[in-house]
Design an enzyme around this catalytic site. Structure first.
Site, PDB file in Angstrom:
ATOM      1  N   HIS A 163      57.641  46.523 -21.330  1.00 56.63           N
ATOM      2  CA  HIS A 163      59.087  46.670 -21.159  1.00 56.63           C
ATOM      3  C   HIS A 163      59.838  45.968 -22.299  1.00 56.63           C
ATOM      4  O   HIS A 163      60.761  46.529 -22.888  1.00 56.63           O
ATOM      5  CB  HIS A 163      59.519  46.085 -19.808  1.00 56.63           C
ATOM      6  N   HIS A 207      57.265  39.412 -15.693  1.00 63.19           N
ATOM      7  CA  HIS A 207      56.357  38.923 -16.727  1.00 63.19           C
ATOM      8  C   HIS A 207      56.470  37.416 -16.945  1.00 63.19           C
ATOM      9  O   HIS A 207      57.448  36.774 -16.582  1.00 63.19           O
ATOM     10  CB  HIS A 207      56.584  39.662 -18.057  1.00 63.19           C
TER      11      HIS A 207
END
Length: 341
Positions: A219, A303
């Protein structure tokens, strides 16, 4: 001495103001003495623009630590997010509409914005006409180079993409997981055939989970890579429309370092590049702006710090290679060109 004084007195004030004006070729060249001395460095405005990305990642990561709701919500390293049932925000859900319909298919939006700008802005060729001018061809080559790297990192690289290869090389594998609790009560069935799955997508289809290695944040990678590409493509036109000078420096074939404006001038020093914004620039700005927001949400809710940092590092390496290396290497510039010239 008197001759010099008489000459200075006879120069009209309007001529002096024109000579120092940023809009005139001579004034522009004089003002460019303040530009960076090396073609390898970004300009002041480019530095500010590029600095937004690490600042956004740090800001979002600090929010995830300092915000009590986010900090106290369990985070699953397997899911790489907060479990959906206890997500601290709508944007912390992988199913949020922006993630599903924008980030997941982000390169479609980036591609659409790029080609809309490419074929509607008069600095690249006739508007709304499929004429392949030299500037359009070089812009498409830059887009192709960036897209090829995006594909290699996230989609396919003579087999598994680079992200998945890196995950495997750092000790990761696919594990079949059975669990009623998405956080704590994992019961693992490490099947030999599951360990032989080499891509994240195939592991997910098999009902497994990607575990054990370092997973570069895809991402972060795509959001930075796509929006930075759009920004650097449209920035010269935005600056020109605002009447700002050209600060980029390039190395010529003879080794001389000059302003990039020399490649937009004719033999008389006149610049022949239209100054406008247009539909393509506005759409690109919207896509880049939404990419920034989703980058902030990714930094806040998804993350680890290291995964986000490596995604940022890979994206910046690609951007530097495509948009800054050509300034210092004439041979590369002859192939890739530069935005706005």
């Amino acid at each position: 001495m008197s001759t010099r004084n008489r000459f200075k007195a006879e120069v009209p004030v309007s001529s002096l103001s024109q000579a120092s004006s940023p809009s005139s070729p001579n004034g522009n060249m004089n003002s460019l003495k303040k530009a960076p001395s090396s073609p390898w460095y970004p300009t002041f405005l480019e530095s500010i623009l590029l600095a937004i990305y690490p600042f956004t990642l740090v800001l979002g990561s600090l929010f995830s630590v300092l915000n009590s709701t986010t900090r106290n919500t369990p985070y699953s390293g397997v899911l790489q997010s907060h479990p959906p049932s206890i997500a601290p925000s709508y944007f912390a859900l992988k199913s949020n509409v922006f993630n599903v319909y924008f980030v997941k298919i982000g390169w479609v939006w980036i591609t659409g914005a790029f080609f809309l700008f490419c074929f509607t802005h008069s600095s690249l060729g006739p508007r709304f006409q499929p004429t392949l001018t030299a500037r359009r061809i070089r812009a498409i080559i830059r887009y192709t180079a960036v897209t090829a790297v995006w594909c290699a990192v996230t989609q396919w690289f003579f087999g598994p993409p680079i992200i998945d290869r890196g995950f495997r090389l750092t000790g990761g594998q696919c594990e079949i997981i059975y669990s009623d609790d998405p956080i704590n009560n994992y019961k693992q069935d490490q099947m030999s055939d599951a360990r032989e799955i080499f891509t994240h997508a195939a592991c997910k289809v098999a009902g497994g989970s990607w575990r054990g290695g370092h997973d570069i944040s895809g991402h972060v990678f795509i959001l930075i890579l796509g929006s930075a590409m759009l920004w650097l493509e449209i920035l010269p036109d935005v600056l020109r429309n605002s009447g700002l000078r050209e600060d980029r420096r390039i190395r010529m074939h003879d080794g001389a370092v000059k302003t990039a404006a020399v490649e937009t001038q004719d033999n008389k020093g006149n610049v022949h590049v239209p100054s406008e914004l247009g539909l393509g620039v506005r759409v690109a700005l919207c896509i880049a702006g939404l990419s920034w927001w989703m980058l902030l949400m990714t930094a806040a809710y998804f993350h680890t710090w290291l995964e986000k940092f490596t995604g940022f590092l890979v994206a910046f390496s690609v951007i530097y290679a495509v948009y800054f290396v050509p300034r210092g290497v004439p041979a590369v510039r002859s192939l890739l060109g530069m935005p706005g010239v």
